[in-house]
Design a protein around this motif. Structure first.
Motif, PDB file in Angstrom:
ATOM      1  N   GLY A 219      71.051 -73.048  46.572  1.00 22.71           N
ATOM      2  CA  GLY A 219      70.530 -71.701  46.426  1.00 22.71           C
ATOM      3  C   GLY A 219      69.493 -71.544  45.337  1.00 22.71           C
ATOM      4  N   ALA A 220      68.783 -70.434  45.427  1.00 30.08           N
ATOM      5  CA  ALA A 220      67.679 -70.148  44.512  1.00 30.08           C
ATOM      6  C   ALA A 220      68.149 -69.986  43.074  1.00 30.08           C
ATOM      7  CB  ALA A 220      66.946 -68.883  44.968  1.00 30.08           C
ATOM      8  N   ASP A 221      69.260 -69.323  42.864  1.00 30.81           N
ATOM      9  CA  ASP A 221      69.740 -69.090  41.498  1.00 30.81           C
ATOM     10  C   ASP A 221      70.098 -70.396  40.797  1.00 30.81           C
ATOM     11  OD1 ASP A 221      69.426 -66.356  41.751  1.00 30.81           O
ATOM     12  OD2 ASP A 221      71.491 -66.033  42.399  1.00 30.81           O
ATOM     13  N   GLN A 222      70.791 -71.278  41.477  1.00 30.99           N
ATOM     14  CA  GLN A 222      71.155 -72.554  40.871  1.00 30.99           C
ATOM     15  C   GLN A 222      69.931 -73.424  40.628  1.00 30.99           C
ATOM     16  OE1 GLN A 222      74.237 -74.576  43.041  1.00 30.99           O
ATOM     17  NE2 GLN A 222      75.748 -72.971  42.648  1.00 30.99           N
ATOM     18  N   PHE A 223      68.977 -73.404  41.562  1.00 31.04           N
ATOM     19  CA  PHE A 223      67.770 -74.195  41.380  1.00 31.04           C
ATOM     20  C   PHE A 223      66.958 -73.662  40.197  1.00 31.04           C
ATOM     21  CE2 PHE A 223      63.492 -75.772  42.365  1.00 31.04           C
ATOM     22  CZ  PHE A 223      63.779 -77.113  42.539  1.00 31.04           C
ATOM     23  N   TYR A 224      66.860 -72.347  40.084  1.00 33.09           N
ATOM     24  CA  TYR A 224      66.161 -71.747  38.945  1.00 33.09           C
ATOM     25  C   TYR A 224      66.876 -72.121  37.635  1.00 33.09           C
ATOM     26  CZ  TYR A 224      63.908 -68.332  35.936  1.00 33.09           C
ATOM     27  OH  TYR A 224      63.210 -67.743  34.918  1.00 33.09           O
ATOM     28  N   GLY A 225      68.192 -72.118  37.645  1.00 34.67           N
ATOM     29  CA  GLY A 225      68.962 -72.534  36.475  1.00 34.67           C
ATOM     30  C   GLY A 225      68.686 -73.979  36.107  1.00 34.67           C
ATOM     31  N   LEU A 226      68.554 -74.840  37.122  1.00 33.05           N
ATOM     32  CA  LEU A 226      68.212 -76.236  36.871  1.00 33.05           C
ATOM     33  C   LEU A 226      66.849 -76.348  36.203  1.00 33.05           C
ATOM     34  CD1 LEU A 226      68.660 -79.336  37.273  1.00 33.05           C
ATOM     35  CD2 LEU A 226      67.465 -79.054  39.459  1.00 33.05           C
ATOM     36  N   LEU A 227      65.860 -75.626  36.729  1.00 34.23           N
ATOM     37  CA  LEU A 227      64.521 -75.662  36.132  1.00 34.23           C
ATOM     38  C   LEU A 227      64.555 -75.193  34.679  1.00 34.23           C
ATOM     39  CD1 LEU A 227      62.304 -74.291  39.049  1.00 34.23           C
ATOM     40  CD2 LEU A 227      62.560 -76.665  38.305  1.00 34.23           C
TER      41      LEU A 227
ATOM     42  N   ASN B 265      63.825 -79.392  52.015  1.00 35.98           N
ATOM     43  CA  ASN B 265      64.934 -80.348  52.155  1.00 35.98           C
ATOM     44  C   ASN B 265      65.933 -80.199  51.020  1.00 35.98           C
ATOM     45  OD1 ASN B 265      63.691 -81.426  54.364  1.00 35.98           O
ATOM     46  ND2 ASN B 265      63.014 -83.277  53.344  1.00 35.98           N
ATOM     47  N   LEU B 266      65.436 -80.071  49.807  1.00 37.19           N
ATOM     48  CA  LEU B 266      66.304 -80.005  48.637  1.00 37.19           C
ATOM     49  C   LEU B 266      67.285 -78.846  48.717  1.00 37.19           C
ATOM     50  CD1 LEU B 266      63.738 -80.700  45.764  1.00 37.19           C
ATOM     51  CD2 LEU B 266      65.419 -82.283  46.705  1.00 37.19           C
ATOM     52  N   LEU B 267      66.802 -77.715  49.210  1.00 39.10           N
ATOM     53  CA  LEU B 267      67.616 -76.510  49.205  1.00 39.10           C
ATOM     54  C   LEU B 267      68.050 -76.072  50.593  1.00 39.10           C
ATOM     55  CD1 LEU B 267      65.620 -74.636  46.455  1.00 39.10           C
ATOM     56  CD2 LEU B 267      67.741 -75.925  46.212  1.00 39.10           C
ATOM     57  N   ASN B 268      67.869 -76.944  51.582  1.00 41.43           N
ATOM     58  CA  ASN B 268      68.295 -76.659  52.944  1.00 41.43           C
ATOM     59  C   ASN B 268      67.735 -75.320  53.449  1.00 41.43           C
ATOM     60  OD1 ASN B 268      69.529 -77.287  55.332  1.00 41.43           O
ATOM     61  ND2 ASN B 268      71.523 -76.473  54.725  1.00 41.43           N
ATOM     62  N   ILE B 269      66.442 -75.169  53.316  1.00 39.10           N
ATOM     63  CA  ILE B 269      65.754 -73.941  53.732  1.00 39.10           C
ATOM     64  C   ILE B 269      65.434 -74.026  55.220  1.00 39.10           C
ATOM     65  CG2 ILE B 269      63.638 -72.609  53.471  1.00 39.10           C
ATOM     66  CD1 ILE B 269      63.596 -73.573  50.529  1.00 39.10           C
ATOM     67  N   SER B 270      65.801 -72.982  55.941  1.00 37.01           N
ATOM     68  CA  SER B 270      65.567 -73.013  57.382  1.00 37.01           C
ATOM     69  C   SER B 270      64.678 -71.872  57.882  1.00 37.01           C
ATOM     70  CB  SER B 270      66.900 -72.975  58.127  1.00 37.01           C
ATOM     71  OG  SER B 270      67.605 -71.797  57.794  1.00 37.01           O
ATOM     72  N   ASN B 271      64.405 -70.886  57.043  1.00 36.09           N
ATOM     73  CA  ASN B 271      63.534 -69.803  57.501  1.00 36.09           C
ATOM     74  C   ASN B 271      62.622 -69.314  56.369  1.00 36.09           C
ATOM     75  OD1 ASN B 271      64.716 -67.519  56.022  1.00 36.09           O
ATOM     76  ND2 ASN B 271      66.476 -67.799  57.376  1.00 36.09           N
ATOM     77  N   ILE B 272      61.633 -68.559  56.743  1.00 32.46           N
ATOM     78  CA  ILE B 272      60.580 -68.144  55.818  1.00 32.46           C
ATOM     79  C   ILE B 272      61.091 -67.239  54.698  1.00 32.46           C
ATOM     80  CG2 ILE B 272      59.737 -66.123  57.054  1.00 32.46           C
ATOM     81  CD1 ILE B 272      57.621 -68.882  55.458  1.00 32.46           C
ATOM     82  N   GLU B 273      62.075 -66.422  54.954  1.00 36.53           N
ATOM     83  CA  GLU B 273      62.612 -65.542  53.904  1.00 36.53           C
ATOM     84  C   GLU B 273      63.279 -66.339  52.792  1.00 36.53           C
ATOM     85  OE1 GLU B 273      62.058 -62.336  53.227  1.00 36.53           O
ATOM     86  OE2 GLU B 273      60.680 -62.526  54.907  1.00 36.53           O
ATOM     87  N   GLN B 274      63.945 -67.421  53.158  1.00 36.29           N
ATOM     88  CA  GLN B 274      64.542 -68.289  52.143  1.00 36.29           C
ATOM     89  C   GLN B 274      63.457 -68.950  51.304  1.00 36.29           C
ATOM     90  OE1 GLN B 274      66.865 -70.701  54.868  1.00 36.29           O
ATOM     91  NE2 GLN B 274      68.746 -69.934  53.926  1.00 36.29           N
ATOM     92  N   VAL B 275      62.373 -69.374  51.938  1.00 33.79           N
ATOM     93  CA  VAL B 275      61.256 -69.977  51.214  1.00 33.79           C
ATOM     94  C   VAL B 275      60.710 -68.979  50.200  1.00 33.79           C
ATOM     95  CG1 VAL B 275      58.899 -70.845  51.412  1.00 33.79           C
ATOM     96  CG2 VAL B 275      60.601 -71.547  53.074  1.00 33.79           C
ATOM     97  N   LYS B 276      60.534 -67.738  50.617  1.00 32.02           N
ATOM     98  CA  LYS B 276      59.976 -66.719  49.737  1.00 32.02           C
ATOM     99  C   LYS B 276      60.865 -66.492  48.513  1.00 32.02           C
ATOM    100  CE  LYS B 276      57.983 -62.112  49.766  1.00 32.02           C
ATOM    101  NZ  LYS B 276      57.625 -60.954  50.577  1.00 32.02           N
ATOM    102  N   GLN B 277      62.157 -66.413  48.703  1.00 33.32           N
ATOM    103  CA  GLN B 277      63.089 -66.200  47.594  1.00 33.32           C
ATOM    104  C   GLN B 277      62.989 -67.342  46.580  1.00 33.32           C
ATOM    105  OE1 GLN B 277      67.200 -66.342  48.750  1.00 33.32           O
ATOM    106  NE2 GLN B 277      67.925 -65.616  46.785  1.00 33.32           N
ATOM    107  N   HIS B 278      63.028 -68.572  47.056  1.00 34.59           N
ATOM    108  CA  HIS B 278      62.942 -69.725  46.163  1.00 34.59           C
ATOM    109  C   HIS B 278      61.582 -69.796  45.472  1.00 34.59           C
ATOM    110  CE1 HIS B 278      66.771 -71.410  47.308  1.00 34.59           C
ATOM    111  NE2 HIS B 278      66.451 -71.301  48.577  1.00 34.59           N
ATOM    112  N   PHE B 279      60.547 -69.558  46.240  1.00 37.27           N
ATOM    113  CA  PHE B 279      59.194 -69.664  45.707  1.00 37.27           C
ATOM    114  C   PHE B 279      58.943 -68.635  44.611  1.00 37.27           C
ATOM    115  CE2 PHE B 279      54.612 -69.434  45.583  1.00 37.27           C
ATOM    116  CZ  PHE B 279      54.277 -70.775  45.586  1.00 37.27           C
TER     117      PHE B 279
END
Length: 137
Positions: free
Chosen positions: A61-69, A89-103
């Motif tokens: 998820g985005a929160d954990q990845f942001y915490g890692l950064l 691949n790293l975050l198992n993103i399957s749709n555009i809304e998930q990409v937007k949140q992480h990005f």
């Protein structure tokens, strides 16, 4: 600064990202970090580059990845550049809304901590989204 490499699987994005990281480490005074899902590219990276593999960290998820950064930056204030190999691949993103949140979280991190972030994203089901177009090379 954020730079995104957006192309289909097998287009050579990882190879180009590794080459860019190896060139970056020659010219920067700080630390270069390379985030990947496993260690298969370890021998292709210069030894000065800090490799972090997510297969050992169970980041989801985005929160954990942001915490890692943020943790990477907190541990080493000299981090200048972070290379993220295969965000989808790293975050198992399957749709555009998930990409937007992480990005959006990565964009916030880059601005807040003045870190250059290079990301490759494979696109199999969608085109470059509008919110990302200004960063795509």
């Amino acid at each position: 600064m954020i730079q995104v490499f957006f192309d289909h699987r097998g287009a050579g994005k990882s190879k180009n990202l590794i080459s860019l990281a190896n060139n970056e480490v020659k010219n920067c005074k700080g630390t270069v970090v390379y985030i990947d899902d496993d260690r298969k590219h370890m021998l292709q990276l210069q030894s000065q580059i800090r490799l972090i593999t997510l297969d050992e960290l169970n980041v989801e998820g985005a929160d954990q990845f942001y915490g890692l950064l943020c943790g990477i930056k907190a541990k080493d204030y000299d981090v200048e550049s972070i290379f993220i190999d295969g965000l989808s691949n790293l975050l198992n993103i399957s749709n555009i809304e998930q990409v937007k949140q992480h990005f959006c979280m990565i964009e916030k991190f880059s601005k807040n901590f003045n870190v250059n972030v290079y990301i490759n994203i494979h696109c199999s089901d969608f085109e470059v989204p509008d919110f990302m177009k200004k960063y795509v090379s």
